[in-house]
Design a protein around this motif. Structure first.
Motif, PDB file in Angstrom:
ATOM      1  N   GLY A  39     -13.317  33.089 -75.046  1.00 30.33           N
ATOM      2  CA  GLY A  39     -12.051  32.359 -75.127  1.00 30.33           C
ATOM      3  C   GLY A  39     -10.914  33.065 -74.420  1.00 30.33           C
ATOM      4  N   ALA A  40     -10.974  34.394 -74.350  1.00 25.52           N
ATOM      5  CA  ALA A  40      -9.959  35.138 -73.602  1.00 25.52           C
ATOM      6  C   ALA A  40      -9.993  34.738 -72.131  1.00 25.52           C
ATOM      7  CB  ALA A  40     -10.174  36.644 -73.754  1.00 25.52           C
ATOM      8  N   PHE A  41     -11.190  34.562 -71.601  1.00 20.73           N
ATOM      9  CA  PHE A  41     -11.325  34.097 -70.208  1.00 20.73           C
ATOM     10  C   PHE A  41     -10.845  32.654 -70.070  1.00 20.73           C
ATOM     11  CE2 PHE A  41     -14.453  37.523 -70.454  1.00 20.73           C
ATOM     12  CZ  PHE A  41     -14.111  38.254 -69.336  1.00 20.73           C
ATOM     13  N   VAL A  42     -11.201  31.821 -71.036  1.00 17.92           N
ATOM     14  CA  VAL A  42     -10.774  30.416 -71.015  1.00 17.92           C
ATOM     15  C   VAL A  42      -9.249  30.328 -71.088  1.00 17.92           C
ATOM     16  CG1 VAL A  42     -10.837  28.221 -72.273  1.00 17.92           C
ATOM     17  CG2 VAL A  42     -12.928  29.541 -71.977  1.00 17.92           C
ATOM     18  N   GLY A  43      -8.657  31.090 -72.009  1.00 16.74           N
ATOM     19  CA  GLY A  43      -7.196  31.088 -72.145  1.00 16.74           C
ATOM     20  C   GLY A  43      -6.509  31.563 -70.878  1.00 16.74           C
ATOM     21  N   GLY A  44      -7.064  32.603 -70.253  1.00 20.43           N
ATOM     22  CA  GLY A  44      -6.500  33.080 -68.992  1.00 20.43           C
ATOM     23  C   GLY A  44      -6.564  32.020 -67.917  1.00 20.43           C
ATOM     24  N   TRP A  45      -7.682  31.301 -67.856  1.00 19.82           N
ATOM     25  CA  TRP A  45      -7.824  30.237 -66.861  1.00 19.82           C
ATOM     26  C   TRP A  45      -6.842  29.097 -67.137  1.00 19.82           C
ATOM     27  CZ3 TRP A  45      -9.125  25.072 -67.014  1.00 19.82           C
ATOM     28  CH2 TRP A  45      -9.357  24.481 -65.777  1.00 19.82           C
ATOM     29  N   VAL A  46      -6.726  28.687 -68.407  1.00 18.37           N
ATOM     30  CA  VAL A  46      -5.823  27.584 -68.762  1.00 18.37           C
ATOM     31  C   VAL A  46      -4.378  27.947 -68.435  1.00 18.37           C
ATOM     32  CG1 VAL A  46      -4.863  26.279 -70.703  1.00 18.37           C
ATOM     33  CG2 VAL A  46      -7.332  26.570 -70.516  1.00 18.37           C
ATOM     34  N   PHE A  47      -3.971  29.155 -68.802  1.00 17.52           N
ATOM     35  CA  PHE A  47      -2.592  29.555 -68.530  1.00 17.52           C
ATOM     36  C   PHE A  47      -2.346  29.684 -67.031  1.00 17.52           C
ATOM     37  CE2 PHE A  47      -2.191  29.900 -72.926  1.00 17.52           C
ATOM     38  CZ  PHE A  47      -0.899  30.256 -73.285  1.00 17.52           C
TER      39      PHE A  47
END
Length: 87
Positions: A39-47
């Motif tokens: 999710g840290a990677f997902v959150g970084g991508w979304v932001f």
């Protein structure tokens, strides 16, 4: 950012997200923590997609970014595995 920092931020985010998203994940607590790391990677991508900085180190902003990604990912995983029983 170093891999160790991603792990720490992801573990914190996964721990927090498991209390926000209702239900039990397919892997239990360990599964939720692993989903937090991803999710840290997902959150970084979304932001980054919305023009904001992603995870940039071990700080409050990065934990918030990872938390958002972990909540998104936990919600999706729990919706896909809803009704399945563990063997």
């Amino acid at each position: 950012m170093s891999f160790l920092a991603w792990l720490v931020v992801g573990l914190i985010a996964g721990f927090l997200a498991k209390y926000v998203v209702p239900g039990e994940g397919p892997g239990g607590v360990i599964g939720d923590l692993v989903i937090g790391i991803v999710g840290a990677f997902v959150g970084g991508w979304v932001f980054n997609f919305f023009g904001k900085a992603g995870v940039s180190g071990i700080n409050v902003y990065s934990i918030v970014v990872a938390f958002v990604g972990a909540v998104i990912l936990l919600f999706i995983v729990r919706m896909l595995t809803k009704g399945r029983t563990a063997v």
